[in-house]
Scaffold this active site. Structure first.
Site, short mmCIF file in Angstrom:
data_model
loop_
_atom_site.label_atom_id
_atom_site.label_comp_id
_atom_site.label_asym_id
_atom_site.label_seq_id
_atom_site.Cartn_x
_atom_site.Cartn_y
_atom_site.Cartn_z
N LYS A 1 0.83 -1.22 0.00
CA LYS A 1 0.00 0.00 0.00
C LYS A 1 0.85 1.26 0.00
O LYS A 1 0.48 2.26 -0.61
CB LYS A 1 -0.94 0.02 1.21
CG LYS A 1 -2.12 -0.92 1.04
CD LYS A 1 -3.26 -0.50 1.93
CE LYS A 1 -4.50 -1.32 1.68
NZ LYS A 1 -5.62 -0.93 2.53
N LYS B 1 -4.55 -10.26 -6.92
CA LYS B 1 -5.77 -10.43 -6.11
C LYS B 1 -6.89 -9.53 -6.65
O LYS B 1 -6.63 -8.40 -7.06
CB LYS B 1 -5.42 -10.03 -4.67
CG LYS B 1 -6.44 -10.39 -3.65
CD LYS B 1 -6.04 -9.81 -2.29
CE LYS B 1 -6.21 -8.33 -2.25
NZ LYS B 1 -6.16 -7.72 -0.91
N LYS C 1 -10.82 -4.00 -4.55
CA LYS C 1 -11.64 -2.82 -4.82
C LYS C 1 -10.77 -1.64 -5.25
O LYS C 1 -11.27 -0.67 -5.80
CB LYS C 1 -12.51 -2.46 -3.60
CG LYS C 1 -11.79 -2.38 -2.28
CD LYS C 1 -12.79 -2.38 -1.11
CE LYS C 1 -12.16 -2.93 0.15
NZ LYS C 1 -13.07 -3.32 1.18
P1 TYM Z 1 -10.30 -5.85 3.62
O1 TYM Z 1 -11.28 -4.78 3.90
O2 TYM Z 1 -9.22 -5.58 2.61
O3 TYM Z 1 -11.04 -7.16 3.16
C1 TYM Z 1 -12.09 -7.69 3.94
C2 TYM Z 1 -12.08 -9.21 3.90
O4 TYM Z 1 -12.21 -9.69 2.56
C3 TYM Z 1 -11.14 -10.58 2.26
N1 TYM Z 1 -10.77 -10.42 0.86
C4 TYM Z 1 -10.64 -11.44 0.00
N2 TYM Z 1 -10.81 -12.76 0.15
C5 TYM Z 1 -10.61 -13.53 -0.93
N3 TYM Z 1 -10.23 -13.04 -2.15
C6 TYM Z 1 -10.04 -11.72 -2.34
N4 TYM Z 1 -9.70 -11.25 -3.53
C7 TYM Z 1 -10.25 -10.85 -1.23
N5 TYM Z 1 -10.18 -9.50 -1.06
C8 TYM Z 1 -10.49 -9.27 0.22
C9 TYM Z 1 -10.01 -10.16 3.20
O5 TYM Z 1 -9.08 -11.20 3.39
C10 TYM Z 1 -10.76 -9.80 4.44
O6 TYM Z 1 -11.06 -10.96 5.19
N6 TYM Z 1 -7.26 -5.59 7.59
C11 TYM Z 1 -8.53 -6.07 7.09
C12 TYM Z 1 -9.72 -5.52 7.86
C13 TYM Z 1 -9.65 -5.71 9.33
C14 TYM Z 1 -9.85 -6.93 10.02
C15 TYM Z 1 -9.72 -6.61 11.40
C16 TYM Z 1 -10.13 -8.23 9.60
C17 TYM Z 1 -9.41 -4.75 10.26
N7 TYM Z 1 -9.46 -5.29 11.50
C18 TYM Z 1 -9.84 -7.60 12.38
C19 TYM Z 1 -10.26 -9.22 10.59
C20 TYM Z 1 -10.12 -8.89 11.94
C21 TYM Z 1 -8.68 -5.67 5.64
O7 TYM Z 1 -8.06 -4.74 5.17
O8 TYM Z 1 -9.64 -6.36 4.97
#
Ligand code: TYM
Length: 353
Positions: free
Chosen positions: A133, A216, A219
């Site tokens: 990032k 991957k 968004k």
């Molecule tokens: P974020 O917002 O990027 O994504 C949310 C969830 O979606 C999953 N994900 C995917 N899974 C499969 N294939 C993909 N292409 C894909 N893109 C996204 C992510 O693995 C995630 O589970 N840091 C985290 C948010 C967060 C969080 C937490 C998660 C903050 N605090 C505590 C769990 C527990 C994040 O940026 O996810």
């Protein structure tokens, strides 16, 4: 210094690392844009499964994480409500799962500060998401983006959560959460924080871009054609799948035949996830077919799954006050759990008052 792996790991305890902790599920998604099929298959659908498992479940809109990169305030408000609408439309039930906004539960940031002081710079320097990032311009990245994993550890540990369903890309952050819990427990001679399990299961833990099977689905990809959004209509979904990059070969009938064919593997995995099946079984059904035949089958399945969800999201978004009320109620419940845990943490650390 502070090499966490030289410390005893409660994971080695034969009674299990979290024998004394009530099982609890926590996960979160950033309201930093629309939801993708990756978020849906990798996370939200799994959240719904966990809701039905009988364990207490908490699901968060992590708006404080979203602002580690610039967010337009009006868009952030919209995206937060839309994310909540996505949770609800996909089947989360606010009477069974606690749904809330991270910024409405100040205990997250209270615990995050303690963890900023427990985690080591070297640990955070190794985080691949920060490197991705921040890109080449690390000096210009926000301090929040660097410290992001400490807030994520606080999100999880402020509920003593024992299980965290996430996609593959979050594995390193959960490992860091475990390291922070172990170091805190060791530094203060307590057994206060559980050593959380990442739950990365199923065929869709890493859904890839429709334009490049080695990247991957995200968004933040500049090309909207690279992803399926949960708000895409049926025609858009069909068009994106029709135009998805593939190779000229027919589909194999066994998984070994997907070797070196990242795009083919991705489409088959998406199909398997949507069908509630697995790659091997899907290939026994579609092996030998050309993509011109397989893509319409995949589009039909994706539309059947996503259309009712996007219609329900649109309906829910007509009443933002109702969404806000659900999130406010969730925050009250979340604070009931989080406040005593923060209070005890501050006592352990030696804060007076
Ligand atoms: P974020 O917002 O990027 O994504 C949310 C969830 O979606 C999953 N994900 C995917 N899974 C499969 N294939 C993909 N292409 C894909 N893109 C996204 C992510 O693995 C995630 O589970 N840091 C985290 C948010 C967060 C969080 C937490 C998660 C903050 N605090 C505590 C769990 C527990 C994040 O940026 O996810």
């Amino acid at each position: 210094m502070d090499a966490v792996h030289t410390q005893s790991d409660p994971a080695d305890d034969p009674a299990g690392p979290n024998a004394g902790f009530t099982p609890r599920v926590f996960s979160g998604i950033q309201p930093s844009g629309g939801l993708t099929l990756g978020n849906y298959l990798g996370a939200i659908r799994r959240f719904v499964e966990k809701q039905d498992s009988g364990i207490e479940t908490l699901y968060c809109m992590v708006d404080l994480h979203a602002i580690t990169v610039w967010q337009d305030p009006a868009k952030l408000r919209h995206a937060t409500r839309e994310l909540a609408a996505g949770y609800l439309a996909a089947g989360l039930d606010p009477t069974r799962s606690t749904m809330f906004n991270q910024s409405q539960v100040p205990e997250h940031t209270q615990l995050a500060w303690i963890f900023n002081c427990v985690a080591r710079m070297g640990w955070l320097n190794r985080m691949t998401q920060f490197k991705d990032k921040a890109g080449k311009n690390r000096e210009n990245a926000s301090v929040g983006l660097f410290a992001y994993p400490c807030l994520m550890a606080a999100d999880i540990l402020v509920y003593h959560a024992t299980e965290v369903p996430v996609g593959e890309d979050q594995k390193q952050h959960i490992e860091l959460t475990r390291d922070i819990a172990i170091k805190f427990n060791t530094d203060f001679g307590v057994d206060f924080f559980p050593v959380t399990e990442p739950v990365i299961e199923g065929v869709a833990t890493r859904v890839m871009s429709l334009r490049d099977g080695t990247k991957k689905m995200s968004k933040s990809d500049p090309s909207d054609m690279s992803r399926i959004n949960m708000t895409d209509d049926a025609d858009t979904i069909a068009k994106k799948i029709r135009k998805a990059r593939t190779d000229p070969e027919a589909l194999p009938s066994e998984e070994a035949g997907l070797e070196g064919r990242a795009e083919a593997r991705n489409l088959v995995a998406i199909y398997a996830a949507l069908a509630g099946s697995d790659v091997e079984t899907v290939l026994t059904e579609v092996g030998g077919r050309q993509f011109s035949e397989f893509k319409p089958m995949l589009a039909e399945l994706a539309v059947a799954e996503l259309s009712p969800i996007s219609a329900e999201m649109a309906r829910l978004m007509e009443d933002p006050a109702a969404i806000d009320a659900i999130l406010a109620g969730g925050a009250v419940r979340a604070r009931e759990i989080a406040a005593p845990i923060v209070k005890r943490t501050y006592e352990i650390v030696g804060m007076v008052g």
